[in-house]
Design an enzyme around this catalytic site. Sequence first.
Site, PDB file in Angstrom:
ATOM      1  N   GLU A   1     -18.029 -32.260 -32.089  1.00 52.35           N
ATOM      2  CA  GLU A   1     -18.598 -32.756 -33.354  1.00 52.35           C
ATOM      3  C   GLU A   1     -18.303 -34.234 -33.591  1.00 52.35           C
ATOM      4  OE1 GLU A   1     -18.671 -31.137 -37.922  1.00 52.35           O
ATOM      5  OE2 GLU A   1     -18.775 -29.759 -36.242  1.00 52.35           O
TER       6      GLU A   1
ATOM      7  N   TYR B   1      -7.992 -25.645 -38.486  1.00 50.39           N
ATOM      8  CA  TYR B   1      -9.256 -25.995 -39.154  1.00 50.39           C
ATOM      9  C   TYR B   1      -9.132 -25.780 -40.658  1.00 50.39           C
ATOM     10  CZ  TYR B   1     -14.307 -26.493 -39.690  1.00 50.39           C
ATOM     11  OH  TYR B   1     -15.557 -26.932 -40.038  1.00 50.39           O
TER      12      TYR B   1
END
Length: 751
Positions: A7, A317
Amino acid sequence: MHLIVTEKNIAARRIAAILAPKSPKKERVSGVDTYRYEAGSGKDKQETVVIGLSGHIVGIDFPKEYNNWQKVDAKALIDAEIITTPINRKIVTALKSLGKEAERVTIGTDYDREGELIGVEALNIIKKVNPDATFNRVRYSAITPKAIETAFANPTSVDFNLADAGHSRQVIDLVWGAALTRYISLAAGRLGKMFLSVGRVQSPTLSLIVDREKERNAFVPTPYWEIHAELENNKGESFSAQHATRRFLDKEEASTVFKKLGKKAEVREIERGTRADQPPTPFNTTGFISAANAVGLSPSNAMRIAESLYTNGYISYPRTDNTVYPDTLDLRAQIEIFKTGIFEEYANALLAKKELTPTRGKKETTDHPPIYPASLAQKSELKEDEWKVYELVVRRFFATFAEPSEWETLKIKLDVNGEEFRANGARLVVPGWRWYYPYNAPEDRLLPELKEGDLLKVAKKEMLDKETQPPGRYGQGRLINMMEELGLGTKATRHEIISKLYSRAYIHGNPVQPTNTSFAVLDTLEKYSPTITKPDMTRILEENMDRIAEGQIPEETALEESREMLKQVFSELDKNRERIVESLHAGLREDKITGTCPECGNELMVRRSKRGGRFIGCNNYPNCNFSLPLPRSGQIVVTDKFCEGHGMYHLRIINTGKRPWDLGCPQCNFIEWQKAQKEEQAQQPKKERPKSLKDIEGVGKVTAEKLEEAGISSVEDLIGADPVELSKLTKISVKKIKNWQDSCGGEAESC
């Protein structure tokens, strides 16, 4: 060639460093950093390239013909075509270049709706140039060697349903936001930078804030009285006690009791007890944001820092609903990471336990674990705010394995001349989890050693006049919790919605306070189209997105239902368009009122001058010329703080990307500015005003003639001229004319 797509660039760099047998080679492809290495040997030898995106590399929008707000009806946007446009052309070009060579592509973006959609965007770009490439997906919750190696050893398939759910959110938010914002802004006559933003999540959230403010405004305080006594034992130790009737609603009754009190008190009853505080549950996103807010970090700042810590491998995360550690997470191993370093004492205390049994929250999901520390960080490696967030996560993780904290409580009943008084004490006797997680801990309330029958001296007594208080405004952390309870937004978007409300000058301060603009917009919507302001509509849309992700309905079904709901909203709006225009104009006028004119008593309002500047002017103009200057840029928020001396409300100036500036009372600010100007001028050599036009720097013979032809024959004429009109007559730029006026001593328009 094996292509790995992550990402962000930092994730690409870290993942390449973990997977490569040797240090990967950094190469630029179409201006984008990539990381290349070879793995295996002989026939199994394979070249791998890792590239990081920058989040979304393509976006969605309406075709250009829909961009004209004046010509295209807002309702037309509901069924308008949605097109995809590149956001980052360099990365798109690099993906195409690498995609042509790739035999295998691994999508390694963040594992959630947004991350899956970003991965599918990259996949679609590569497929166009290389339809034969094979694709797989890796999912991880921390960028650590163990987590990454495990993920790449167990690849899975791309989840197109999850990506569709993310895409549906993009489309729904675009259509609802663009159509409603355009409609309301046009109705209010607020275009350009001053447009009025409306959205399917934003507006119900703003409604919560405005409704709470209305409760506060409607609140009628009730007076009450409290009676307190300071008591002292024979050792000189004192403590405070309060009358058993905590609130007297009748002043005469309170006065009678107060006059009755003597100089001695007797201990009548002592009740000893214990109380246990249970350890906290693991952090999910909402819990983390609330805790970070309590230690001084805004939701958006907390999430920005958490994202950085995650991509650098320090925490897991940070976007998760889960409050239960999964069985696959080796909890003892995670604690062992901290056997050395600043948290050594806490880690070893936990590791000494035979069993580690963490607390469990109410929400259990399978996408990501709760937020936990993924690796050991040194304080010197992180910035101050990064360390604050990291330490918060570490301590919360430890606290979930700890015992309850135990308090010793003490309740004392006393007699003061026949009137019952009470005192309560509490002392932490077993720190338990609070030793690991000391944030916002209640303080000990210590009482001296007493026994029943003890006589005490009444050292002081007082009767306090008080009144009930309105309900408190919401802090950002509490607002995030309420949004979650009502199904407004997601864990990934709630903090962004609040940030948007700040940037649009709908709210200010913390606790959150609505501006007059938000009252004007919300009052109008609630009156003529209440659907927009209620959470029911957006909750249905959120549930539909969940159903898309679970494969229960196709994306187009949810989008069609969304369009039908929006058409119903527009039906409400169109029926009441004239009333909406009137309501917005009246409400937004209130937003410009800054106080009362000190010279004539009329209203003072924010106005614009012919030169484009802003100032505070009197409504009685031209009969009253009172005015005050204002800054040229930023949105002006009229707060509820009032300057009694000048009869004006304090102002706050909001500039996107900067801290709000509390200008305060405009009159006070102007007085201070004048004072500073005088001091500055006193320190500088006095500059004489030019005697003629030709004495002004930049005005030569030809220019002076142009000015004279336009009726400007003296310096005084130039200072008093309207620069825009003069520019039209002379073809000299407005900026140049303004500079000449300033250099001649013309009045400045802003502080």
